[in-house]
Motif scaffolding. Structure first.
Motif, PDB file in Angstrom:
ATOM      1  N   SER A  37       7.283   3.826  -4.197  1.00  0.00           N
ATOM      2  CA  SER A  37       8.642   4.352  -4.202  1.00  0.00           C
ATOM      3  C   SER A  37       9.609   3.280  -3.733  1.00  0.00           C
ATOM      4  O   SER A  37       9.287   2.432  -2.918  1.00  0.00           O
ATOM      5  CB  SER A  37       8.732   5.555  -3.263  1.00  0.00           C
ATOM      6  N   GLY A  38      10.785   3.345  -4.240  1.00  0.00           N
ATOM      7  CA  GLY A  38      11.814   2.392  -3.828  1.00  0.00           C
ATOM      8  C   GLY A  38      11.725   1.109  -4.625  1.00  0.00           C
ATOM      9  O   GLY A  38      10.658   0.655  -4.997  1.00  0.00           O
ATOM     10  N   GLY A  86      12.533  13.157  -2.412  1.00  0.00           N
ATOM     11  CA  GLY A  86      13.460  12.231  -1.780  1.00  0.00           C
ATOM     12  C   GLY A  86      12.903  11.561  -0.541  1.00  0.00           C
ATOM     13  O   GLY A  86      13.427  10.538  -0.095  1.00  0.00           O
ATOM     14  N   PHE A  87      11.829  12.107   0.003  1.00  0.00           N
ATOM     15  CA  PHE A  87      11.318  11.579   1.266  1.00  0.00           C
ATOM     16  C   PHE A  87      10.729  10.173   1.150  1.00  0.00           C
ATOM     17  O   PHE A  87      11.122   9.283   1.927  1.00  0.00           O
ATOM     18  CB  PHE A  87      10.283  12.540   1.863  1.00  0.00           C
ATOM     19  N   GLN A  90      13.363   7.337   0.748  1.00  0.00           N
ATOM     20  CA  GLN A  90      14.173   7.165   1.954  1.00  0.00           C
ATOM     21  C   GLN A  90      13.405   6.403   3.029  1.00  0.00           C
ATOM     22  O   GLN A  90      13.970   5.556   3.733  1.00  0.00           O
ATOM     23  CB  GLN A  90      14.621   8.529   2.474  1.00  0.00           C
ATOM     24  N   GLU A  93      13.400   2.782   1.954  1.00  0.00           N
ATOM     25  CA  GLU A  93      14.733   2.227   2.152  1.00  0.00           C
ATOM     26  C   GLU A  93      14.930   1.813   3.610  1.00  0.00           C
ATOM     27  O   GLU A  93      15.441   0.727   3.907  1.00  0.00           O
ATOM     28  CB  GLU A  93      15.783   3.269   1.755  1.00  0.00           C
ATOM     29  N   GLN A  94      14.498   2.667   4.518  1.00  0.00           N
ATOM     30  CA  GLN A  94      14.655   2.357   5.940  1.00  0.00           C
ATOM     31  C   GLN A  94      13.729   1.220   6.373  1.00  0.00           C
ATOM     32  O   GLN A  94      14.118   0.366   7.172  1.00  0.00           O
ATOM     33  CB  GLN A  94      14.390   3.613   6.769  1.00  0.00           C
ATOM     34  N   ASN A 111      10.525   9.505  10.764  1.00  0.00           N
ATOM     35  CA  ASN A 111      10.251  10.065   9.436  1.00  0.00           C
ATOM     36  C   ASN A 111       9.000  10.920   9.419  1.00  0.00           C
ATOM     37  O   ASN A 111       8.937  11.923   8.690  1.00  0.00           O
ATOM     38  CB  ASN A 111      10.146   8.934   8.416  1.00  0.00           C
TER      39      ASN A 111
END
Length: 507
Positions: A37-38, A86-87, A90, A93-94, A111
């Motif tokens: 992801s990301g 969405g988890f 995110q 991203e962090q 998280n």
């Protein structure tokens, strides 16, 4: 009574974790790329994933045409089906913005705690239930957690990160997202404090796979009603028969041996068995078994490791079909972590070969907890006035001579009626255990560790194991979910909650 040594839960585990993860890791190419992801460029997709993370790309055959694959991986369907899509981005991203290990630790903890509460809120219908999966589905928590740990494993930070530090981050996320750091029991004499465990889905490999190239077997669909029960109970309250308020806290356990040996259960429950105003009044472990019956396990065995975990590792496989002996063989016996009173060296007789439940069995059976619970399609319990039966499960298997592979099973099958026509025969104190009533897999191990901890703390509180019916009942070969599967999960978790409430009444 023991006191845990003042050792950090996560300190010093890097080398042990590295060995276990390396042994369970596989080399992947497109698999790592497919699930990541990301797109910030901070993930190194060439990094090998763990066995559990490798299943993120597993895809089922199409139910109408098993010669072709479904359009999305099973994990993606679980994550999106709960509205959790969405988890993972995110989190990535962090992580991409983290500039120090301290920052990363905070991101991971924050998280992981968020994920646990997302799952709790969904299971208990706090607010709008997002996604297309039923609110009671336990599987999205598991698959979202696995995707998150894969991201942490493949994260490429802008600062030096040693392998042990990365593995500690992964374990921090894992423990926190299981609710292990979320238990909050109040002080006071007018309350009862109860802790309940559940388990992840398991036996995820195998099953029919159709003819589509690269298709996964349909066992990937498995859930675990004990996990669903834990999610439905965590943070709830119950007015007991004597007018007190029971505070119920829950957590989930992994289906793999290394984490148990690192103290996942003891570190979670142990602090609440210590003397103090928040000492627990009951500690219950729950897992899935089979048929249409709840088994209340009486005797738990120290022997373990015959069956593979979710990481495809088993410490004590049979040799040429013959079980290994436990004598001078620590891989076949449960080893308690040092900080919770484990021996510094292996000792067959310490801890004991057997532990025993102290659940209020008579009251749990007499309560008819399945009354009023809708029977799911295919329920085979003969008494149709209840959903499932509740049986005092007193069978076990022992090595009468610890130096011989000859085994003897006692109290088998346990009688359905209670009290039984004749009292069950307890294990021989001089025997070596092979399996408790709940087997010698991780269900039994959770029961053994929990009840041993109770004994070593000198407590007389109710503690023991509840085995639930099997909920893997589907209407189709490859559908990820359906009404029958959901009906079994709902019925099992509802009756399991009723059983926990009876324990609270009697605590």
């Amino acid at each position: 009574m023991i006191r845990p040594r003042p050792t950090s839960v996560l300190a010093g585990i890097g080398a042990v974790m590295l060995l276990s993860v390396t042994a369970a890791s596989i080399t992947t190419t497109s698999a790592a790329q497919a699930h990541a992801s990301g797109e910030r460029g901070c993930l190194d997709r060439s990094v090998a994933l763990s066995v559990e993370e490798s299943r993120l790309t597993f895809t089922l055959p199409d139910n109408d045409n098993p010669a072709v694959l479904q359009t999305e991986s099973f994990a993606r369907q679980m994550i999106e089906g709960a509205g959790f899509q969405g988890f993972p981005p995110q989190l990535v991203e962090q992580l991409c913005d983290a500039r120090s290990l301290t920052a990363a630790e905070k991101i991971v903890s924050r998280n992981a705690d968020k994920l646990w509460h997302l799952a709790i809120d969904r299971a208990q219908r706090h607010g709008r239930v997002r996604g297309t999966l039923p609110y009671s589905d336990d599987r999205p928590l598991y698959w979202t957690r696995v995707q998150a740990t894969a991201a942490i494993r493949q994260w490429s930070p802008p600062f030096p990160l040693f392998s042990g530090q990365r593995l500690e981050l992964i374990e921090k996320f894992d423990r926190t997202s299981r609710g292990m750091f979320d238990i909050d029991l109040p002080a006071g004499a007018g309350v009862k404090r109860v802790i309940v465990s559940g388990f992840d889905p398991y036996t995820l490999d195998g099953g029919p796979a159709g003819t589509a190239p690269g298709a996964a077997g349909n066992n990937i669909r498995h859930g675990n009603p004990s996990g669903a029960t834990a999610l439905s109970l965590d943070g709830t309250r119950y007015r007991t028969a004597d007018g007190k308020t029971a505070y119920l806290e829950a957590y989930t356990l992994p289906v793999s041996y290394p984490e148990f040996r690192r103290g996942y259960l003891e570190d979670t429950v142990g602090p609440f068995m210590l003397p103090g105003p928040r000492q627990l009044d009951a500690s219950i472990t729950v897992s899935q078994a089979g048929d249409s019956v709840f088994n209340l396990e009486q005797w738990n065995a120290r022997y373990h490791g015959v069956t593979v975990g979710n990481d495809r590792f088993r410490p004590c496989p049979p040799i040429d079909g013959v079980p290994q002996l436990a004598v001078n063989n620590p891989e076949c016996t449960i080893m308690v972590v040092d900080r919770w009173g484990g021996p510094p060296t292996f000792d067959l007789r310490n801890p004991p070969q057997w532990t025993s439940a102290t659940l209020p069995v008579a009251e749990m059976i007499a309560a008819r907890t399945g009354s009023g619970v809708p029977r799911p399609p295919g329920d085979t319990w003969p008494d149709e006035s209840v959903a499932f039966g509740v049986v005092w499960h007193t069978n076990y298997t022992e090595f009468p001579d610890c130096t011989s592979t000859t085994r003897e099973t006692r109290n088998n099958p346990p009688p359905v009626q209670y009290p039984p026509p004749t009292p069950p025969i307890p294990p021989d104190p001089q025997s070596c255990s092979y399996s408790g009533g709940g087997g010698n897999y991780l269900s039994n191990e959770s029961a053994y560790r929990n009840t041993l901890l109770r004994d070593r703390m000198g407590l007389s509180v109710p503690a023991g194991h509840i085995h639930t019916p099997d909920m893997q009942h589907f209407e189709t070969d490859y559908g990820p979910s359906d009404a029958t599967f959901d009906a079994w999960r709902l019925a099992i978790s509802r009756q399991a909650r009723n059983l926990v409430h009876v324990v609270a009444d009697e605590a």
